[in-house]
Write an enzyme that holds these catalytic residues in place. Structure first.
Site, PDB file in Angstrom:
ATOM      1  CG  HIS A 144      -1.799  -0.835   1.204  1.00 29.24           C
ATOM      2  ND1 HIS A 144      -3.106  -0.242   0.273  1.00 29.24           N
ATOM      3  CD2 HIS A 144      -2.401  -1.761   1.971  1.00 29.24           C
ATOM      4  CE1 HIS A 144      -4.157  -1.626   0.638  1.00 29.24           C
ATOM      5  NE2 HIS A 144      -3.785  -2.310   1.503  1.00 29.24           N
ATOM      6  CE  LYS A 149      -6.553  14.321  -0.443  1.00 32.06           C
ATOM      7  NZ  LYS A 149      -7.148  12.284  -1.055  1.00 32.06           N
ATOM      8  NE  ARG A 150      -4.223  10.153   9.127  1.00 31.58           N
ATOM      9  CZ  ARG A 150      -4.096   9.089  10.402  1.00 31.58           C
ATOM     10  NH1 ARG A 150      -5.261   8.400  11.122  1.00 31.58           N
ATOM     11  NH2 ARG A 150      -3.658   9.198  11.391  1.00 31.58           N
ATOM     12  CE  LYS A 205      -3.226  10.489   2.638  1.00 31.82           C
ATOM     13  NZ  LYS A 205      -3.887  10.382   1.826  1.00 31.82           N
ATOM     14  CB  THR A 208     -10.229   4.844  -2.189  1.00 31.22           C
ATOM     15  OG1 THR A 208      -9.974   5.238  -0.556  1.00 31.22           O
ATOM     16  CG2 THR A 208      -9.494   4.084  -2.688  1.00 31.22           C
ATOM     17  CE  LYS A 252     -13.676   6.983  -0.539  1.00 31.71           C
ATOM     18  NZ  LYS A 252     -13.331   6.893   0.855  1.00 31.71           N
TER      19      LYS A 252
HETATM   20  C1  LIG Z   1     -12.433   6.805   1.439  1.00 27.82           C
HETATM   21  C2  LIG Z   1     -11.842   7.922   3.090  1.00 27.82           C
HETATM   22  C3  LIG Z   1     -10.601   7.969   2.834  1.00 27.82           C
HETATM   23  C4  LIG Z   1      -9.684   7.219   1.976  1.00 27.82           C
HETATM   24  O1  LIG Z   1      -8.804   9.298   1.694  1.00 27.82           O
HETATM   25  P1  LIG Z   1      -7.775   9.357   0.508  1.00 27.82           P
HETATM   26  O2  LIG Z   1      -8.642  10.546  -0.297  1.00 27.82           O
HETATM   27  O3  LIG Z   1      -7.845   8.731  -0.154  1.00 27.82           O
HETATM   28  O4  LIG Z   1      -6.813   9.271   1.002  1.00 27.82           O
HETATM   29  C5  LIG Z   1     -10.398   8.905   4.386  1.00 27.82           C
HETATM   30  N1  LIG Z   1     -10.917   8.305   5.057  1.00 27.82           N
HETATM   31  C6  LIG Z   1     -11.841   8.327   5.490  1.00 27.82           C
HETATM   32  C7  LIG Z   1     -12.644   8.258   6.714  1.00 27.82           C
HETATM   33  C8  LIG Z   1     -13.204   7.742   3.524  1.00 27.82           C
HETATM   34  O5  LIG Z   1     -13.666   7.596   3.533  1.00 27.82           O
END
Ligand SMILES: *Cc1c(COP(=O)(O)O)cnc(C)c1O
Length: 819
Positions: free
Chosen positions: A362, A554-555, A560, A662, A666
């Protein structure tokens, strides 16, 4: 709504009866004095009845057909709420809504009472949750294995702009979706020594005699597929002490000593590690990893042998997928089970191990590659350490036998890292012990072959493959966005619910129709209004739902590049102040995300977002052209509220560092346009959505690599060439946004100037230009909405159903079910 339009009245009556009996006999309440939470529990228990019926049927069918099973081992499952997910997949959503409304209860209100099951940090854990749902939908016999953490990911609040962490308590009111299985428990050993004993036929056998023993007790959650396809099991382990109370100590008056062993044992499943893609170098973490791997392997072996199979048929009947290296100790543990406990020859055991296990990588971040000090391994898992040495010796011998003597190559592929302290490389262990190693996007897989596993890939050129991530559309479209789903059903027919991967493509034709475009824009407007309300309730900040919602959630991590977005925010703010008349696009910048508690730089970025927010939102000269909000406690439920309301999706990682992402999928599914770098799955999204319908900018992975190799990390040139960037950096560095502490961002600005590891300055101008293109398109609504609809229409491929089909066919060799 569209999902299962008109509920059948007899079904409504049946459901109502189910809820009322559970309210009375399981919750112990009368409708007249039931609180909302009592209703939530009664509804969940009623839904569970339907789940269990399907569960039994699924188990019976699999047992009878002797189909191969998939075991998905993951230290994290970031599930979120389950009520709507379960009702919707069971086809009971409208039935439940109607039944409750006849009882005077609002489903929308009680669904909010369910706590998020946050047994994960971010993308990796969420992927595991999407995969569980897709495997049930595709009728693949699958078991998820993980840990039932008593406390999930910490709750984040923001005090004076700084992140505060609080213990998460999702189990306070119990978990209506789980079944405790006290009869299903295993002993897990730690420490001790390795003895040699007679194997009964004149030979010697090594035998591990652990010093410490802990019990793993199973808790099962049924996972229902779409339209009740099948019901699989997520089995989470809880740590219990072998003996919960030492009576001798208690009677001697040593009350703390009497429970000390219990506390030590049970701490294993106490709390989820909040480290996201950085090494958690703690003994407890290694104990967690071995604990759940050992319990899961014992459990699946027992199931395998219990069905009359013998141990040699394991790879024919079981495929074990390791989600990252967290369960990589499974390689040594399976060898121990086969050699020490079943008496197999080493070579035979190795063949079975490799054929059964497969591994998903990952991350390429060097600091995130797991390794354990040899000394710690020897102390905690002495037999496993021996086995790892043996694997390593056989492996190196085999290479020498093939006349490979290149010292650098042998050093790179060794399981032991010799350097400052010897360490076991879990990535190499997983690579060697698995027949399949996969990356999670085309670019990431390519980089894996060229970087972390370069030498191993040369030795085993067929082992690495790519399986681009996906997300489940049931949660991220149907549940998160019922209004858009209704529009899709009205235009494309009910079939879009069962086959969105193919049917969504037909939505492109509707992008030309102004009536559909208007309805599409209207559902976004409604979602934005709801989000605006949430923001006002939580932060007392008013945002205009007609503004462009620019979302970065995101985190929080340097790679990022939330900082790049914040620098753009500062530059935009200064531009507006200098010349408000040239700005025509009101914007709301929305941030959310958690920082690992020990990651100081990430916490400072959160503080900066909040400092900027306070300054910008309080400045009347901006006249509503710019608002900045940081919404605390990002989690799955918050993502479900925010994503349908996003116009613009920020996916701006330094190219080469985001394995897949991911949330990018979405957002696009819900019609947000992406501003992003050619990183992770953005690359493949761009191939499908088309570069005209995304805003791509910045260095590519190879260019980033070239600059790093050339040692170009000082950004003085770039900064000098970009007055806008220089001005923004000066503002930060001189405390314009931190008048209470003008020094606060000095070090941060210096790091951007002189050691810009993540190429924030290099990409700044390109990012600014891409944001200008965003504003130009926003001012042509017909074109914007067409592009937006094309995003929804063209991302069908990023369904986790597609990803799972690829794993099933190419790695697991498990055919999907009949349906
Ligand atoms: C989808 C999701 C992530 C992953 O987000 P990325 O932007 O792809 O790092 C992290 N936390 C939550 C709560 C998510 O739903």
């Amino acid at each position: 709504m569209a999902l299962d339009s008109i509920p059948d009245q007899s079904e409504v009556e049946t459901f109502k009866h189910a809820v009322l009996t559970r309210l009375r006999y399981a919750v112990g309440k009368d409708p007249a004095d039931a609180y909302d939470h009592d209703w939530f529990e009664a509804v969940a228990l009623a839904a569970r009845k339907y789940q269990v019926d399907g569960w039994e049927e699924t188990t019976r069918t699999i047992d009878r057909s002797q189909r191969k099973r998939v075991y998905y081992l993951s230290l994290e499952f970031l599930i979120g709420r389950l009520l709507i997910d379960n009702l919707s997949n069971l086809g009971l959503l409208e039935v439940a809504r109607q039944a409750l409304s006849e009882l005077g209860v609002d489903l929308e209100r009680i669904r909010l009472l369910e706590p998020d099951a946050a047994l994960g940090n971010g993308g990796l854990g969420r992927l595991a949750a999407c995969f569980m749902e897709s495997m049930a939908t595709l009728d693949i016999p699958a078991h998820g294995y993980g840990i039932r953490y008593e406390h999930g990911l910490f709750k984040q609040t923001v005090a004076d702009g700084w992140q505060q962490e609080h213990t998460e308590t999702w189990l306070d009111f119990g978990n209506p979706w789980e079944f405790e299985r006290p009869e299903c428990s295993y002993t897990i050993g730690f420490g001790g020594s390795v003895l040699s004993e007679d194997d009964g036929s004149g030979g010697q056998r090594l035998c591990w005699e652990p010093l410490e023993r802990v019990r793993a007790v199973a808790y099962d959650m049924p996972i229902v597929g779409w339209r009740n396809a099948s019901v699989n099991t997520l089995r989470l382990w809880r740590a219990r002490a072998e003996e919960t109370l030492r009576l001798d100590r208690f009677n001697a008056g040593d009350y703390l000593g009497a429970v000390a062993d219990t506390v030590r044992a049970e701490s294993i499943s106490r709390v989820l590690y909040p480290a996201d893609s950085t090494e958690a170098g703690q003994e407890l973490r290694l104990r967690q990893e071995y604990f759940f791997v050992c319990a899961s392997l014992q459990d699946l072996m027992q199931r395998h042998l219990g069905h009359g199979e013998e141990v040699h048929s394991l790879p024919r009947q079981a495929a074990i997928q390791l989600n990252d290296t967290h369960p990589a100790i499974a390689v040594a543990e399976l060898m121990r089970l086969l050699v020490d406990e079943r008496g197999l020859e080493w070579d035979e055991a190795w063949g079975l191990t490799v054929a059964t296990l497969s591994y998903t990588n990952h991350t390429l971040l060097p600091e995130a590659l797991e390794s354990w000090p040899v000394g710690l391994m020897e102390r905690l898992l002495p037999r496993h350490m021996q086995i790892i040495y043996l694997i390593n010796a056989f492996h190196i011998d085999a290479l020498r036998a093939k006349d490979i003597h290149d010292f650098d190559l042998l050093r790179a592929v060794s399981l032991i890292e010799e350097g400052h302290g010897r360490r076991v490389r879990m990535g190499n262990l997983a690579f060697l012990g698995c027949h399949s190693v996969n990356g999670v996007s085309a670019l990431h897989t390519e980089l894996m072959r060229e970087t972390v596993f370069r030498e191993l890939h040369r030795l085993y050129p067929n082992r690495i493959s790519n399986k681009t991530n996906g997300v489940t559309f049931r949660r991220w479209l149907f549940q998160a966005n019922p209004e858009l789903t209704a529009l899709l059903v009205d235009t494309l027919g009910e079939e879009v619910l069962d086959d969105p991967e193919n049917r969504l493509r037909d939505f492109a034709a509707h992008a030309e129709k102004s009536s559909v475009r208007q309805r599409f824009a209207q559902q976004r407007r409604n979602a934005k209004e709801r989000l605006a309300q949430l923001i006002e309730e939580n932060l007392a900040i008013r945002v205009d739902p007609d503004a462009l919602f620019d979302v970065h959630i995101k985190r929080i991590h340097e790679y990022k590049r939330q900082l790049l977005n914040l620098l753009h925010t500062v530059a935009l703010y200064q531009d507006i102040r200098n010349d408000p008349a040239t700005h025509r696009v009101p914007r709301v910048k929305i941030f959310a995300g958690k920082a690992a508690p020990s990651y100081q730089q990430a916490k400072l970025i959160i503080k900066l977002a909040n400092d900027i927010s306070r300054m910008v939102n309080g400045d009347p000269t901006v006249r509503g052209l710019l608002k900045v909000v940081f919404i605390p406690n990002y989690n799955v439920s918050l993502a479900e509220s925010i994503i349908p309301a996003a116009d613009l999706s920020e996916q701006i990682s330094t190219a080469g560092l985001e394995a897949s992402g991911t949330s990018n999928m979405k957002f696009a599914l819900n019609g947000a346009l992406t501003i992003g770098t050619l990183d992770g799955a953005n690359v493949e999204m761009c191939e499908r959505i088309g570069p005209d319908n995304m805003f791509i900018f910045g260095l590519k992975a190879q260019q980033v690599e070239a600059r790093k190799r050339a040692g170009e990390l000082s950004m003085q040139h770039e900064i000098a060439a970009s007055p806008r960037l220089e001005e923004a950096l000066i503002a930060l560095g001189t405390g314009v946004f931190s008048p209470d502490d003008p020094q606060r961002y000095v070090a941060l600005v210096d790091s951007l100037r002189y050691d810009d590891r993540f190429m924030v300055c290099t990409d700044f101008d390109a990012y600014w230009d891409a944001q200008e293109r965003v504003e130009q398109l926003w001012q042509k609504p017909a074109r914007w909405w067409k592009a937006s609809m094309l995003n929804t229409s063209r991302v069908g491929w990023f369904s986790s159903d597609r990803t799972i089909r690829e794993y099933a066919e190419e790695i697991w060799k498990v055919p999907p079910g009949e349906e």
